[in-house]
Design an enzyme around this catalytic site. Structure first.
Site, PDB file in Angstrom:
ATOM      1  N   ASP A   1      -9.288  -1.771  -0.025  1.00 42.69           N
ATOM      2  CA  ASP A   1      -9.048  -2.988   0.794  1.00 42.69           C
ATOM      3  C   ASP A   1     -10.214  -2.964   1.963  1.00 42.69           C
ATOM      4  O   ASP A   1     -10.654  -4.207   2.190  1.00 42.69           O
ATOM      5  CB  ASP A   1      -7.818  -3.060   1.416  1.00 42.69           C
ATOM      6  CG  ASP A   1      -6.628  -2.937   0.554  1.00 42.69           C
ATOM      7  OD1 ASP A   1      -6.394  -3.157  -0.427  1.00 42.69           O
ATOM      8  OD2 ASP A   1      -5.414  -2.071   1.013  1.00 42.69           O
TER       9      ASP A   1
ATOM     10  N   HIS B   1      -5.480   0.438   2.020  1.00 44.42           N
ATOM     11  CA  HIS B   1      -5.986   1.075   0.906  1.00 44.42           C
ATOM     12  C   HIS B   1      -7.570   1.322   0.957  1.00 44.42           C
ATOM     13  O   HIS B   1      -8.090   0.500   1.423  1.00 44.42           O
ATOM     14  CB  HIS B   1      -5.848   0.477  -0.372  1.00 44.42           C
ATOM     15  CG  HIS B   1      -4.458   0.214  -0.735  1.00 44.42           C
ATOM     16  ND1 HIS B   1      -3.751  -0.944  -0.428  1.00 44.42           N
ATOM     17  CD2 HIS B   1      -3.730   1.020  -1.474  1.00 44.42           C
ATOM     18  CE1 HIS B   1      -2.552  -0.548  -1.008  1.00 44.42           C
ATOM     19  NE2 HIS B   1      -2.345   0.216  -1.569  1.00 44.42           N
TER      20      HIS B   1
ATOM     21  N   ASP C   1       7.672  -8.961  -2.738  1.00 38.54           N
ATOM     22  CA  ASP C   1       6.923  -8.620  -1.370  1.00 38.54           C
ATOM     23  C   ASP C   1       6.987  -9.895  -0.451  1.00 38.54           C
ATOM     24  O   ASP C   1       5.906 -10.041   0.039  1.00 38.54           O
ATOM     25  CB  ASP C   1       5.530  -8.183  -1.780  1.00 38.54           C
ATOM     26  CG  ASP C   1       5.285  -6.774  -2.045  1.00 38.54           C
ATOM     27  OD1 ASP C   1       6.200  -6.014  -2.032  1.00 38.54           O
ATOM     28  OD2 ASP C   1       4.521  -6.389  -2.567  1.00 38.54           O
TER      29      ASP C   1
ATOM     30  N   GLU D   1      10.556   1.107   0.527  1.00 41.66           N
ATOM     31  CA  GLU D   1      10.300   0.101   0.739  1.00 41.66           C
ATOM     32  C   GLU D   1      11.440  -0.858   0.047  1.00 41.66           C
ATOM     33  O   GLU D   1      11.976  -0.687  -0.739  1.00 41.66           O
ATOM     34  CB  GLU D   1       8.854  -0.328  -0.090  1.00 41.66           C
ATOM     35  CG  GLU D   1       8.683  -1.923  -0.171  1.00 41.66           C
ATOM     36  CD  GLU D   1       7.333  -2.237  -0.857  1.00 41.66           C
ATOM     37  OE1 GLU D   1       6.264  -1.394  -0.753  1.00 41.66           O
ATOM     38  OE2 GLU D   1       7.210  -3.075  -1.588  1.00 41.66           O
TER      39      GLU D   1
HETATM   40  C1  XUL Z   1       3.325  -1.510  -4.513  1.00 40.40           C
HETATM   41  C2  XUL Z   1       3.250  -1.090  -2.940  1.00 40.40           C
HETATM   42  C3  XUL Z   1       1.894  -0.476  -2.405  1.00 40.40           C
HETATM   43  C4  XUL Z   1       2.159   0.551  -1.460  1.00 40.40           C
HETATM   44  C5  XUL Z   1       0.683   1.018  -1.197  1.00 40.40           C
HETATM   45  O1  XUL Z   1       4.465  -1.812  -4.903  1.00 40.40           O
HETATM   46  O2  XUL Z   1       4.326  -1.109  -2.345  1.00 40.40           O
HETATM   47  O3  XUL Z   1       1.345  -1.761  -1.674  1.00 40.40           O
HETATM   48  O4  XUL Z   1       2.634   0.242  -0.407  1.00 40.40           O
HETATM   49  O5  XUL Z   1       0.038   1.506  -2.309  1.00 40.40           O
HETATM   50 CO    CO Z   2       4.793  -0.695  -0.247  1.00 36.37          CO
END
Ligand code: XUL
Ligand code: CO
Length: 433
Positions: free
Chosen positions: A104, A101, A309, A268
């Site tokens: 970051d 990002h 995560d 994801e």
């Molecule tokens: C949040 C997420 C983020 C995106 C990028 O859940 O997955 O980190 O991947 O903004």
């Molecule tokens: Co993500």
């Protein structure tokens, strides 16, 4: 380059499943050719900046636990030190890609112009690091969710000034991604959602998001950015109702605004689970609508209902996801981004290295399993056989109207016979891989 906290680590090499060395890959043999190309070109692994270099272990109940040298000092000098460490970590892991990002890699400045200038300046710094090391950018994105100005959304904010601020931020992040040769550009709608309809005009907010995305797509064409724009669906967290709920919802949104040819998905694992789906379901939906783009690779915890995560470590589960990826033609511009973080007690640099080694080996092993399932062909043959009736020209459903089909069905001498779905047999077949 000056020393970093990763300088003492060797570059991790493939040593095979028999190796006892914790700093070695057992399954990730980057040059092994599978289905016609090297494993590294199938997986397109990427280290993510935010979890690996920025995350400090703080949680809603406690202070930071992870302290790195670049978390102190003058912000731009710290950003450069962070970039030096990041590229050293990429060297240790031997991964071809990274992701970030804007926030970051570059600090927020005193105002918008200074913030954008910081992003551009750090973009140039990253460009030099890429040229020195050969590491490439899988995707860039803008953080439109951390700062309080985004608390009621970015594109969907009730205040047009926040929409404009967000537009300026994405324009610069896309410019920098383009300059760095990024293969994709991602938009995750972190605060694009709502807590209560009592203060929310849902239709207006979704229209604002459609307008924002259209502007981004127009700009991408204007500057000649070749990669796709990727939306990252997530059903909830941080807001209660996120507009980009899941793959199917985003497809409906793209269709509504006529953007389905320009925009694809970054899916994801943990987000799929939060939406009540499996990862492979989300990939199959994206393939069905021709909007599959890339993957954020992580896992949730079955006992916790939020986005933990964690690094992936369940190869049988991931193999089913990669099987769907391969059925759809594989990762083209996309890759596997480790949107995964170490736990807050894992405070040493080597914890980060071990986390990636495990995640990379899990990806490699499950990908090889999925490739074997594809090469074997029996699963696909079972599915084809299940639908084989549709390939016959004389089936009753071939008519052009409801009346024609109804008449053909009535004219049939025998009623259709139920056939076994063979689920357990197919599960056994998968387990043999
Ligand atoms: C949040 C997420 C983020 C995106 C990028 O859940 O997955 O980190 O991947 O903004
Ligand atoms: Co993500």
């Amino acid at each position: 380059m000056s020393d970093t906290i990763f300088s003492s680590f060797p570059t991790i090499r493939f040593e095979g499943p028999g190796s006892d060395n914790p700093l070695a890959y057992r399954h990730y043999d980057p040059d092994r050719v599978v289905l016609g190309k090297p494993l590294k070109d199938h997986l397109r692994l990427a280290v993510c900046y935010w979890h690996s270099l920025v995350m400090n272990g703080s949680d809603p109940f406690g202070a930071p636990t992870i302290d790195r040298p670049w978390m102190h000092g003058e912000p731009m000098a710290a950003a450069r030190a962070k970039a030096d460490a990041a590229f050293d970590l990429f060297r240790v892991l031997g991964v071809p890609f990274y992701t970030f990002h804007d926030r970051d890699v570059a600090p927020e400045g005193a105002g918008l112009s200074e913030t954008l200038a910081n992003t551009r300046e750090m973009g140039e710094y990253l460009g030099r690091k890429q040229a020195e090391t050969g590491t490439r950018l899988l995707w860039g994105t803008a953080n439109l969710f951390s700062h309080p100005r985004f608390m009621a959304g970015a594109a969907s904010n009730p205040d047009p000034e926040v929409f404009a601020w967000s537009a300026a931020t994405v324009k610069t992040a896309l410019d920098v991604t383009h300059a760095l040769g990024g293969a994709n550009y991602v938009l995750w709608g972190g605060r694009e959602g709502y807590e209560t309809l009592l203060n929310t005009d849902l239709k207006r907010e979704i229209d604002q998001m459609g307008r924002f995305l259209s502007l981004v797509v127009d700009y991408k064409h204007k500057i000649g950015f070749q990669g796709p724009i990727l939306i990252e669906p997530k059903p909830r967290e941080p807001t209660k109702h996120q507009y980009d709920f899941d793959a199917a919802t985003v497809y409906g949104f793209l269709k509504h605004f006529g953007l389905e040819r320009d925009v694809k998905l970054n899916l994801e694992e943990n987000h799929a689970i939060l939406a009540g789906h499996t990862f492979e379901h989300e990939i199959a939906v994206a393939n069905a609508f021709g909007i599959f783009g890339s993957l954020d690779i992580n896992r949730g915890d079955p006992l916790l209902g939020w986005d933990t995560d964690q690094f992936p470590n369940d190869a049988p589960q991931l193999a089913l996801a990669f099987y769907q990826v391969l059925k759809g033609g594989g990762l083209t511009t996309g890759g596997l981004n480790f949107d995964a973080k170490i736990r807050r007690q894992s405070i040493e640099p080597d914890d980060l290295v071990h986390a990636h080694i495990g995640g990379i080996d899990t990806c490699a092993r499950s990908f090889l399993t999925a490739a074997a399932m594809i090469e074997d062909g029996r699963l696909a043959a079972h599915v084809a056989d299940r639908y084989a009736g549709w390939d016959r020209p004389d089936h009753a459903a071939a008519g052009h109207s409801l009346e024609e089909i109804a008449a053909a069905a009535e004219a049939r001498a025998i009623a259709p016979k139920p056939r076994s779905g063979r689920q357990e047999m197919l599960e056994n077949l998968v387990n043999r891989f």
